[in-house]
Write a protein that holds these residues in place. Sequence first.
Motif, PDB file in Angstrom:
ATOM      1  N   VAL A 171       2.777  -5.372  -6.484  1.00 41.06           N
ATOM      2  CA  VAL A 171       1.891  -4.345  -7.034  1.00 41.06           C
ATOM      3  C   VAL A 171       0.449  -4.596  -6.592  1.00 41.06           C
ATOM      4  O   VAL A 171      -0.294  -3.658  -6.273  1.00 41.06           O
ATOM      5  CB  VAL A 171       1.997  -4.325  -8.576  1.00 41.06           C
ATOM      6  N   THR A 172       0.059  -5.876  -6.556  1.00 40.25           N
ATOM      7  CA  THR A 172      -1.301  -6.204  -6.119  1.00 40.25           C
ATOM      8  C   THR A 172      -1.523  -5.805  -4.663  1.00 40.25           C
ATOM      9  O   THR A 172      -2.569  -5.246  -4.307  1.00 40.25           O
ATOM     10  CB  THR A 172      -1.565  -7.707  -6.293  1.00 40.25           C
ATOM     11  N   VAL A 194      -0.001  -3.478  -2.945  1.00 42.78           N
ATOM     12  CA  VAL A 194      -0.087  -2.012  -2.852  1.00 42.78           C
ATOM     13  C   VAL A 194      -1.421  -1.516  -3.400  1.00 42.78           C
ATOM     14  O   VAL A 194      -2.082  -0.645  -2.811  1.00 42.78           O
ATOM     15  CB  VAL A 194       1.089  -1.372  -3.609  1.00 42.78           C
ATOM     16  N   ALA A 195      -1.860  -2.092  -4.531  1.00 43.70           N
ATOM     17  CA  ALA A 195      -3.109  -1.645  -5.144  1.00 43.70           C
ATOM     18  C   ALA A 195      -4.304  -1.948  -4.261  1.00 43.70           C
ATOM     19  O   ALA A 195      -5.211  -1.116  -4.095  1.00 43.70           O
ATOM     20  CB  ALA A 195      -3.282  -2.309  -6.511  1.00 43.70           C
ATOM     21  N   VAL A 196      -4.335  -3.146  -3.684  1.00 41.43           N
ATOM     22  CA  VAL A 196      -5.459  -3.511  -2.819  1.00 41.43           C
ATOM     23  C   VAL A 196      -5.505  -2.614  -1.585  1.00 41.43           C
ATOM     24  O   VAL A 196      -6.579  -2.144  -1.178  1.00 41.43           O
ATOM     25  CB  VAL A 196      -5.355  -5.000  -2.419  1.00 41.43           C
ATOM     26  N   ALA A 256      -4.203   0.422  -1.349  1.00 39.56           N
ATOM     27  CA  ALA A 256      -4.517   1.789  -1.771  1.00 39.56           C
ATOM     28  C   ALA A 256      -5.994   1.941  -2.098  1.00 39.56           C
ATOM     29  O   ALA A 256      -6.603   2.973  -1.816  1.00 39.56           O
ATOM     30  CB  ALA A 256      -3.667   2.166  -2.980  1.00 39.56           C
ATOM     31  N   GLY A 257      -6.585   0.914  -2.684  1.00 38.17           N
ATOM     32  CA  GLY A 257      -7.984   1.030  -3.086  1.00 38.17           C
ATOM     33  C   GLY A 257      -8.977   0.749  -1.980  1.00 38.17           C
ATOM     34  O   GLY A 257     -10.037   1.379  -1.915  1.00 38.17           O
ATOM     35  N   PRO A 262     -11.322   5.011  -5.132  1.00 45.52           N
ATOM     36  CA  PRO A 262     -10.136   4.146  -5.268  1.00 45.52           C
ATOM     37  C   PRO A 262     -10.482   2.664  -5.392  1.00 45.52           C
ATOM     38  O   PRO A 262      -9.865   1.944  -6.181  1.00 45.52           O
ATOM     39  CB  PRO A 262      -9.362   4.429  -3.974  1.00 45.52           C
ATOM     40  N   VAL A 268      -9.554   0.274  -8.610  1.00 42.78           N
ATOM     41  CA  VAL A 268      -8.759  -0.952  -8.497  1.00 42.78           C
ATOM     42  C   VAL A 268      -9.516  -2.144  -9.071  1.00 42.78           C
ATOM     43  O   VAL A 268      -8.943  -2.983  -9.783  1.00 42.78           O
ATOM     44  CB  VAL A 268      -8.365  -1.203  -7.023  1.00 42.78           C
ATOM     45  N   LEU A 322      -9.462  -1.953 -12.790  1.00 45.09           N
ATOM     46  CA  LEU A 322      -8.127  -2.275 -13.286  1.00 45.09           C
ATOM     47  C   LEU A 322      -7.887  -3.786 -13.273  1.00 45.09           C
ATOM     48  O   LEU A 322      -7.325  -4.351 -14.223  1.00 45.09           O
ATOM     49  CB  LEU A 322      -7.074  -1.569 -12.434  1.00 45.09           C
ATOM     50  N   LEU A 323      -8.335  -4.465 -12.205  1.00 46.58           N
ATOM     51  CA  LEU A 323      -8.167  -5.920 -12.127  1.00 46.58           C
ATOM     52  C   LEU A 323      -8.983  -6.625 -13.203  1.00 46.58           C
ATOM     53  O   LEU A 323      -8.517  -7.585 -13.830  1.00 46.58           O
ATOM     54  CB  LEU A 323      -8.580  -6.412 -10.739  1.00 46.58           C
ATOM     55  N   TRP A 347      -7.307  -6.213 -16.448  1.00 48.56           N
ATOM     56  CA  TRP A 347      -6.109  -7.064 -16.529  1.00 48.56           C
ATOM     57  C   TRP A 347      -6.472  -8.478 -16.955  1.00 48.56           C
ATOM     58  O   TRP A 347      -5.756  -9.114 -17.728  1.00 48.56           O
ATOM     59  CB  TRP A 347      -5.415  -7.068 -15.164  1.00 48.56           C
TER      60      TRP A 347
END
Length: 829
Positions: free
Chosen positions: A356-357, A359-361, A363-364, A399, A403, A406-407, A410
């Motif tokens: 997930v990380t 993909v998120a990195v 994507a952002g 984006p 991200v 969101l991090l 978290w």
Amino acid sequence: MKALRLALRLLAREWRSGELGVLLLALIVAVAALTGVGFLVSRIGAAVALQASAVLAADIRLSSPQPLRDEYFGEAAQRGLRSARSTRLLSVVFNGDASQLTNLVAVTSGYPLRGRVLLAAEPFTPGTTASGIPAPGEVWPDSKLLAAVGGSVGTELSIGAANFRVSRVLISRPDQSGTFAELAPTLIMNAADLPATRLIQPGSRVSYGGLFAGERARIEAFKSWLLAHKRPAERLRDITDASPQVRDAVERAGRFLSLASLVSVLLCAIAVAMAARRYVNRHLDTVALLKTLGASRAFTLGLSVLQLLLLALLAAAVGAAIGFLAQEWLLRTVRGLLTVSEVPPPSLMPLAIGFVTAVAVLAGFALPALLQLVRVPALRVLRRDVGPPPPLVLLAFGPAVAVVLLLIYWVEPSGRMFLYLSAGLAAFVVVLTLAGLLLVALAGRLRGRVGVAWRFGVANLSRRRAESVVQLVAFGTGIMVLLLLAILRSDINGDWRRSLPANLPNYFFINIPPHSREEFSRFLEAQGARTTRMLPMIRGRLTAINGHPAEDARAGRAGEESFATREQNLTWAAGLGPDNRVIAGRWWGAADFGQPLVSLASEFQESLGVRIGDHLTFDIAGETREVTVASIRKVKWDSFQPNFFIVFAPGVLDGVAGTYMTSAYFTPGSARSLATLAHRFPSVSIFDIEELLAQVRAVLDKAALAVQSVFVFTLFAGLTVLLAAVQSSRDERRYESAMLRTLGASRGTVVQGVLAEFATLGSLSGLLAASGASLAAYFLTTHWLELHYTFELLPWGEGVLGGALLVAAGGWLATRSVVNQPPLTTLRA
């Protein structure tokens, strides 16, 4: 399928040409850092929890004034958990005419489920680990009890209606109370012998305990079941209730590890963004060519998304493997520090988090740049100066900001700290951007006032304005977070070392009579003991809060006993100890003597939800006393000094009969001094906490080790940022080097210009990073980790000099192949 096949072919070609090197490296480091931290935290955290559970002699413990139902133990057995029982009561133990009030602990087979019981042949001597429980007819009295009644191994002791032989001397047990609820000496006996004593009669005050241990997931499920089925008078405890010292250490280490993993991911995200920009610039022609061959915008968009997903899968697989191998190697090297026989297996959750990380990195930080490829016009095949239109600000930065937020959430879901961390990071990036713009402006004015090499380097800064600002932000952010973690790591380790010095008090003395207080202090000094403060202690119960029954304020954990329902140890003091810090309200002065004021520890205040100015009613020795909350204190429980949840102002409880308590450090081999003390002051209870100190020190060793290991990941992430930054302008530098050398510049002049450029960027980035790191460290140390912050100049020197040297060296290593390439080869390309 056509897009997938083309995406695979393009990725394979770009991999062979080295195009994806930095981008993939940044992703792998990010995933390896996060999964490595995840695996490490899950396994060391589980090991720490197992070791810390030794304070309870179990993973969870259920206590009750009535016999526990067999249903609890049957349910535990069905769930695959181990269990044991303990029965505690006070009774007088006789050795002839000598007697002593004693805390009897009758245990069943398997005790202790966690930790160890230490036994010896003589009182107050080092012990060895017991292999079971006392055999029927045998007992293990502690050193204080045996010294008080004048017994030794082999002595017959009378307990109730039965006699028992002393087979060993109890030195310590894992669940000896850290809250001093047990003031009498202890004797362990076999539970099968308890009926023969005939001590338990109707009306007897007995405490029944159930001990449970097993796999963490099963324990958590069983704990939930117990909370739903236990009786109101039964109290359930776990490690968070048993040892505030261990709890504080684990919480601080966990916060640092979470912050370090966040830093690693953010650093790699910066590297991904810079590598993606270079990737896009080098593939504008390819996409334009595809469009001339009929490729639609949807096809090129799908191609970019597929490439990102394939990169994410590859990075997640490789990074997770590296993270697992790293934590496995680390655990093998430190296995000697772990007191548990087997380290629990890692959780599989870090694997999912790693993917997930990735993909998120992407994507952002990479997708916005890759989306620019979709907008490249086909006309670029004929005109190289035509590029994609400028992106919308929301598309370019939205984006990435999402991200990052969101991090941060978290790591710190608390609303207040989340806002502080987000605002602080945003402010620092803005300052770096403004500093970069100022540097570019100054570079343009200084071009003609410096030497040839410096002129070339300074000219690069002003000529590549956007690139210079981006590099300054990347370098500054990277150096800042590395310095910040270094400062926090130093503060955490320093606080642990200061809180657990070698001469920390290892004995607590309770029930010191007021008339013997001075004599007792003189005796300790005469024996060479290092003493601490001596405080009065009485027992009391909170009965009302602002006129409402205290039971209504049970804000503790669901179903568990709270501070409102049990007796408390109370004290009074004129001064505030160095291990106490007022976080709300004010501490009293001389003018407040005799005023009905009270100071509460933060744990007590949070559990009951009281505030400054609230009125509390206590039942103390049968008398009702109402006091006002004057202050809230943060207590450093890991100082092992006498501390209390509730402290009254001096003069309020002076007329109440009570005793005193203190702690002291005795050097190894002081058995004779302690035996003499036990004879001379028979009413004083002696608590040997050396074993508890060893447990806490072992927990802190593992926590510090985890902190050190995670810092290595952040260093690799920082180097990845450096590599991505210098690689982003590699093509342009190759052409510039070829032109300068064609016009007569020597290779040395070009190298000096590159060094001058990167040294300037590095020194300014380091200076700003040191400033930001110091401010952030002060805030996080005092408000997040709740430690004392000490300002140091060393991070400033490390930031400026280290930044200049590291960035300059990295720039030279990454661009030396550019300088070494013959100019003719570059100009013909």
